[in-house]
Write an enzyme that holds these catalytic residues in place. Sequence first.
Site, PDB file in Angstrom:
ATOM      1  N   GLU A 129      -7.783   0.745  -0.067  1.00 52.04           N
ATOM      2  CA  GLU A 129      -6.424   0.642  -1.091  1.00 52.04           C
ATOM      3  C   GLU A 129      -6.029  -0.550  -2.052  1.00 52.04           C
ATOM      4  O   GLU A 129      -4.955  -0.554  -1.767  1.00 52.04           O
ATOM      5  CB  GLU A 129      -5.193   1.083   0.180  1.00 52.04           C
ATOM      6  CG  GLU A 129      -5.249   2.251   0.435  1.00 52.04           C
ATOM      7  CD  GLU A 129      -4.463   2.446   1.687  1.00 52.04           C
ATOM      8  OE1 GLU A 129      -3.249   2.173   1.251  1.00 52.04           O
ATOM      9  OE2 GLU A 129      -4.545   3.493   2.460  1.00 52.04           O
ATOM     10  N   GLU A 150       0.803  -3.172   5.005  1.00 55.52           N
ATOM     11  CA  GLU A 150      -0.201  -2.550   5.382  1.00 55.52           C
ATOM     12  C   GLU A 150      -0.685  -1.675   4.480  1.00 55.52           C
ATOM     13  O   GLU A 150      -0.308  -0.555   4.630  1.00 55.52           O
ATOM     14  CB  GLU A 150       0.917  -1.360   6.913  1.00 55.52           C
ATOM     15  CG  GLU A 150      -0.485  -1.502   7.814  1.00 55.52           C
ATOM     16  CD  GLU A 150      -1.331  -0.029   7.636  1.00 55.52           C
ATOM     17  OE1 GLU A 150      -2.406  -0.044   6.339  1.00 55.52           O
ATOM     18  OE2 GLU A 150      -0.542   0.993   8.160  1.00 55.52           O
TER      19      GLU A 150
HETATM   20  C1  LIG Z   1      -0.237   2.313   3.949  1.00 50.84           C
HETATM   21  S1  LIG Z   1       0.573   3.014   3.600  1.00 50.84           S
HETATM   22  C2  LIG Z   1       1.818   2.163   4.332  1.00 50.84           C
HETATM   23  C3  LIG Z   1       3.886   1.999   4.382  1.00 50.84           C
HETATM   24  C4  LIG Z   1       4.579   1.621   5.624  1.00 50.84           C
HETATM   25  N1  LIG Z   1       4.487   0.073   4.675  1.00 50.84           N
HETATM   26  C5  LIG Z   1       4.191   1.340   6.723  1.00 50.84           C
HETATM   27  O1  LIG Z   1       3.204   0.989   7.377  1.00 50.84           O
HETATM   28  O2  LIG Z   1       3.819   2.394   7.437  1.00 50.84           O
HETATM   29  C6  LIG Z   1       1.224   2.042   2.130  1.00 50.84           C
HETATM   30  C7  LIG Z   1       1.961   2.494   1.325  1.00 50.84           C
HETATM   31  O3  LIG Z   1       1.563   1.505   0.270  1.00 50.84           O
HETATM   32  C8  LIG Z   1       2.178   2.513  -1.564  1.00 50.84           C
HETATM   33  N2  LIG Z   1       1.703   1.767  -2.136  1.00 50.84           N
HETATM   34  C9  LIG Z   1      -0.151   2.185  -2.026  1.00 50.84           C
HETATM   35  N3  LIG Z   1      -0.020   1.168  -3.063  1.00 50.84           N
HETATM   36  C10 LIG Z   1       0.774   0.103  -3.690  1.00 50.84           C
HETATM   37  C11 LIG Z   1       0.712  -0.444  -5.018  1.00 50.84           C
HETATM   38  N4  LIG Z   1       0.033  -0.814  -5.619  1.00 50.84           N
HETATM   39  N5  LIG Z   1       2.119  -0.710  -5.567  1.00 50.84           N
HETATM   40  C12 LIG Z   1       3.178  -0.328  -4.554  1.00 50.84           C
HETATM   41  N6  LIG Z   1       3.143   0.417  -3.347  1.00 50.84           N
HETATM   42  C13 LIG Z   1       1.878   0.456  -3.015  1.00 50.84           C
HETATM   43  C14 LIG Z   1       1.227   3.861  -0.812  1.00 50.84           C
HETATM   44  O4  LIG Z   1       2.476   4.851  -1.719  1.00 50.84           O
HETATM   45  C15 LIG Z   1       2.110   3.351   0.145  1.00 50.84           C
HETATM   46  O5  LIG Z   1       3.273   4.758   0.961  1.00 50.84           O
END
Ligand SMILES: C[S@@+](CC[C@H](N)C(=O)[O-])C[C@H]1O[C@@H](n2cnc3c(N)ncnc32)[C@H](O)[C@@H]1O
Length: 301
Positions: free
Chosen positions: A115, A106
């Site tokens: 994102e 997500e």
């Molecule tokens: C919108 S949050 C969603 C968190 C969790 N999956 C949820 O549904 O509650 C997105 C997460 O993805 C991580 N993130 C963003 N881009 C990323 C990347 N390229 N590789 C790994 N993690 C990433 C961010 O640090 C954040 O914790």
Amino acid sequence: MDQRLLLMHQVMLADRPRLHAYDQALASVVREGDVVVDVGAGTLVLSMLALRHGAAHVYAIEADPAMAAVAEQIIRQNDLGDRLTLVQGEARIAKLPQAADVVVSEMMGNLGPEEQMVEVLGAVARRNLREGGTVIPRRLVTHLAAIEFDDEGWGLWRDGPPGLPGYRLDAVQHVVEPHAQLHFFQREPRFLAPPAVLSDDGIGPGSVSSPEREVRLRVRESGCLQAVIGYFAAELADGVTLSNYPSYPGCNWAVWVWPLRHKEVRAGDEIVVGVTVPRGRGRARDAMEWRLDCRITGPGR
Ligand SMILES: C[S@@+](CC[C@H](N)C(=O)[O-])C[C@H]1O[C@@H](n2cnc3c(N)ncnc32)[C@H](O)[C@@H]1O
């Protein structure tokens, strides 16, 4: 830890329709014994759902070191070390020890693509998804719509606030810049033209995204053009879709609103909208930096 990040995760976890949609999608896709990758795992909620639906093992990838440290503690506290492996780092370059049956994530922004979920999941799937495996979400669409707003939002800068008839505030319109505001709609605005698609991306091993383009909105109803809004719809699995428009109670995503100098439009006009994505590291993530330029064409203009 950055307290804004903490609040962001809190608000996401409190968004019940979001979790319900992912629960339904994972229930329909995950089979007993599957290997699942949770991309951008945060507090591991999607990993937990995947385990609940029968996954044998989940690899949870999280780039943010502070969040990953908290996730490690959550794994320990829930005694899940043998079924859940945390991978701290950038998901695009992660190579996991096993091929995955399902990739779940997500990472939808308020508009959808900020994102870079489509690109990130494409890279993860190419490196780690078995042939015929499934990605959740499988499609991300961003819509733009031309609206007449009212005193709930940008429409205020005309007739003023309720209860003060004759108090004109048009002067404020002249200081507007072509950048987005974030808004949770309490009331439906009036759509002057049917929404148009800014981007429509399938997500899988071949996916790349390029949301930057020009969109034409054909005016169906005459009225006062006050703003263009942008919102997403993510197709998670068969019959499971998640969207931030209309805003729903508890929704963690705002809708993007690009305020415009108010302009009368007539049925038959075309509103030509160009969206420019900011270049440079991390800048695309910032809603304020996405620029929208707008012109109106039509008979007699
Ligand atoms: C919108 S949050 C969603 C968190 C969790 N999956 C949820 O549904 O509650 C997105 C997460 O993805 C991580 N993130 C963003 N881009 C990323 C990347 N390229 N590789 C790994 N993690 C990433 C961010 O640090 C954040 O914790």
